[in-house]
Design a protein around this motif. Sequence first.
Motif, PDB file in Angstrom:
ATOM      1  N   GLU A  55       1.219  -1.708   0.121  1.00 46.38           N
ATOM      2  CA  GLU A  55       0.054  -0.183  -0.104  1.00 46.38           C
ATOM      3  C   GLU A  55       0.854   1.207   0.098  1.00 46.38           C
ATOM      4  N   LEU A  56       1.750   0.866   0.736  1.00 48.73           N
ATOM      5  CA  LEU A  56       2.860   2.376   1.220  1.00 48.73           C
ATOM      6  C   LEU A  56       3.224   2.323  -0.545  1.00 48.73           C
ATOM      7  N   SER A  57       4.199   1.559  -1.149  1.00 47.14           N
ATOM      8  CA  SER A  57       4.910   1.643  -2.552  1.00 47.14           C
ATOM      9  C   SER A  57       3.455   2.002  -3.770  1.00 47.14           C
ATOM     10  N   ARG A  58       2.572   1.784  -3.181  1.00 49.36           N
ATOM     11  CA  ARG A  58       0.941   2.145  -4.619  1.00 49.36           C
ATOM     12  C   ARG A  58       0.911   3.514  -3.618  1.00 49.36           C
ATOM     13  N   ARG A  59       1.480   4.313  -2.945  1.00 52.83           N
ATOM     14  CA  ARG A  59       0.124   5.426  -2.426  1.00 52.83           C
ATOM     15  C   ARG A  59       2.088   6.941  -3.078  1.00 52.83           C
ATOM     16  N   GLU A  60       3.213   6.012  -2.981  1.00 51.98           N
ATOM     17  CA  GLU A  60       4.249   6.418  -3.026  1.00 51.98           C
ATOM     18  C   GLU A  60       4.298   6.696  -4.717  1.00 51.98           C
ATOM     19  N   THR A  61       4.039   5.704  -5.280  1.00 48.50           N
ATOM     20  CA  THR A  61       3.823   6.097  -7.167  1.00 48.50           C
ATOM     21  C   THR A  61       2.665   6.680  -7.428  1.00 48.50           C
ATOM     22  N   GLU A  62       1.583   6.368  -7.115  1.00 46.49           N
ATOM     23  CA  GLU A  62       0.460   7.428  -6.824  1.00 46.49           C
ATOM     24  C   GLU A  62       1.163   8.900  -6.614  1.00 46.49           C
ATOM     25  N   ILE A  63       1.652   9.114  -5.461  1.00 49.09           N
ATOM     26  CA  ILE A  63       2.165  10.819  -5.292  1.00 49.09           C
ATOM     27  C   ILE A  63       2.869  11.722  -6.248  1.00 49.09           C
ATOM     28  N   ALA A  64       4.103  10.342  -6.990  1.00 51.59           N
ATOM     29  CA  ALA A  64       5.313  10.381  -7.446  1.00 51.59           C
ATOM     30  C   ALA A  64       4.429  10.456  -9.255  1.00 51.59           C
ATOM     31  N   ARG A  65       3.239   9.756  -9.458  1.00 53.14           N
ATOM     32  CA  ARG A  65       2.311  10.661 -11.170  1.00 53.14           C
ATOM     33  C   ARG A  65       1.428  11.553 -10.599  1.00 53.14           C
ATOM     34  N   GLN A  66       1.310  12.004  -9.577  1.00 48.10           N
ATOM     35  CA  GLN A  66       0.367  12.936  -9.666  1.00 48.10           C
ATOM     36  C   GLN A  66       1.252  14.245  -9.763  1.00 48.10           C
ATOM     37  N   GLU A  67       3.175  14.211  -8.817  1.00 46.15           N
ATOM     38  CA  GLU A  67       3.404  15.785  -9.266  1.00 46.15           C
ATOM     39  C   GLU A  67       4.051  15.074  -9.970  1.00 46.15           C
ATOM     40  N   ALA A  68       4.079  14.824 -11.141  1.00 46.76           N
ATOM     41  CA  ALA A  68       4.257  14.619 -12.665  1.00 46.76           C
ATOM     42  C   ALA A  68       3.481  15.776 -13.046  1.00 46.76           C
ATOM     43  N   ARG A  69       2.527  14.656 -13.007  1.00 42.24           N
ATOM     44  CA  ARG A  69       1.094  15.616 -13.378  1.00 42.24           C
ATOM     45  C   ARG A  69       1.173  17.186 -13.861  1.00 42.24           C
ATOM     46  N   LEU A  70       1.510  17.694 -11.550  1.00 43.98           N
ATOM     47  CA  LEU A  70       1.731  18.750 -11.455  1.00 43.98           C
ATOM     48  C   LEU A  70       2.737  19.752 -12.421  1.00 43.98           C
ATOM     49  N   LYS A  71       3.261  19.209 -12.317  1.00 47.22           N
ATOM     50  CA  LYS A  71       4.662  19.906 -12.545  1.00 47.22           C
ATOM     51  C   LYS A  71       4.247  19.866 -14.207  1.00 47.22           C
ATOM     52  N   MET A  72       3.409  18.919 -15.134  1.00 49.96           N
ATOM     53  CA  MET A  72       3.305  19.480 -16.817  1.00 49.96           C
ATOM     54  C   MET A  72       2.016  20.034 -16.198  1.00 49.96           C
ATOM     55  N   GLU A  73       1.058  20.438 -16.029  1.00 51.54           N
ATOM     56  CA  GLU A  73       0.016  21.328 -15.914  1.00 51.54           C
ATOM     57  C   GLU A  73       0.978  22.727 -16.006  1.00 51.54           C
ATOM     58  N   ARG A  74       1.868  22.773 -14.465  1.00 53.43           N
ATOM     59  CA  ARG A  74       2.621  23.777 -14.317  1.00 53.43           C
ATOM     60  C   ARG A  74       3.149  24.633 -15.108  1.00 53.43           C
ATOM     61  N   GLU A  75       4.435  23.510 -15.972  1.00 52.99           N
ATOM     62  CA  GLU A  75       4.422  24.584 -17.335  1.00 52.99           C
ATOM     63  C   GLU A  75       3.858  24.647 -18.063  1.00 52.99           C
ATOM     64  N   ASN A  76       2.815  23.888 -18.776  1.00 53.06           N
ATOM     65  CA  ASN A  76       1.877  24.757 -19.395  1.00 53.06           C
ATOM     66  C   ASN A  76       1.201  25.682 -19.438  1.00 53.06           C
ATOM     67  N   LEU A  77       0.654  25.884 -18.213  1.00 51.03           N
ATOM     68  CA  LEU A  77       0.029  27.198 -16.750  1.00 51.03           C
ATOM     69  C   LEU A  77       0.897  28.445 -17.641  1.00 51.03           C
ATOM     70  N   GLU A  78       2.848  27.691 -17.370  1.00 47.16           N
ATOM     71  CA  GLU A  78       4.031  29.249 -17.687  1.00 47.16           C
ATOM     72  C   GLU A  78       3.557  29.385 -19.006  1.00 47.16           C
ATOM     73  N   LYS A  79       3.337  28.196 -20.188  1.00 44.69           N
ATOM     74  CA  LYS A  79       3.583  28.783 -21.329  1.00 44.69           C
ATOM     75  C   LYS A  79       2.083  29.092 -21.793  1.00 44.69           C
ATOM     76  N   GLU A  80       1.392  29.365 -21.197  1.00 42.61           N
ATOM     77  CA  GLU A  80      -0.261  30.015 -21.472  1.00 42.61           C
ATOM     78  C   GLU A  80      -0.038  31.235 -21.365  1.00 42.61           C
ATOM     79  N   LYS A  81       0.299  31.231 -20.472  1.00 47.79           N
ATOM     80  CA  LYS A  81       0.458  32.980 -19.202  1.00 47.79           C
ATOM     81  C   LYS A  81       1.676  33.657 -20.639  1.00 47.79           C
ATOM     82  N   SER A  82       2.496  32.775 -20.738  1.00 51.91           N
ATOM     83  CA  SER A  82       2.959  34.027 -21.820  1.00 51.91           C
ATOM     84  C   SER A  82       2.669  33.850 -22.967  1.00 51.91           C
ATOM     85  N   VAL A  83       1.563  32.812 -23.952  1.00 54.07           N
ATOM     86  CA  VAL A  83       1.516  33.670 -24.701  1.00 54.07           C
ATOM     87  C   VAL A  83       0.269  34.908 -25.147  1.00 54.07           C
TER      88      VAL A  83
END
Length: 117
Positions: A55-83
Amino acid sequence: MSLRIKVVVDKFVEELKQALDADIQDRIMKEREMQSYIEEREREVAEREAAWKAELSRRETEIARQEARLKMERENLEKEKSVLMGTASNQDNQDGALEITVSGEKYRCLRFSKAKK
């Protein structure tokens, strides 16, 4: 009389041996039961620990996946703001113009007015 004493002593010794054998067998059985109980508890604890780690491993994997998604969303937001917003920088020009870059195109704004509602 000594024969009677010998018979009584022999009988006592025999009963004592039987009682000791019974006690030894009882102790062996209790020890086996205790060992079986300990092994069962150790197995249960190991199963719970394995489930917890999974369960801990599953949660850590989920957290890493969500962090990657948030990072990508943040990068996309910065690109959108720039444009969308362009990049504004206050120029230290004599005329006080503000330069704005939108999608690589530079614009100069000399006068500002408040937006009408």
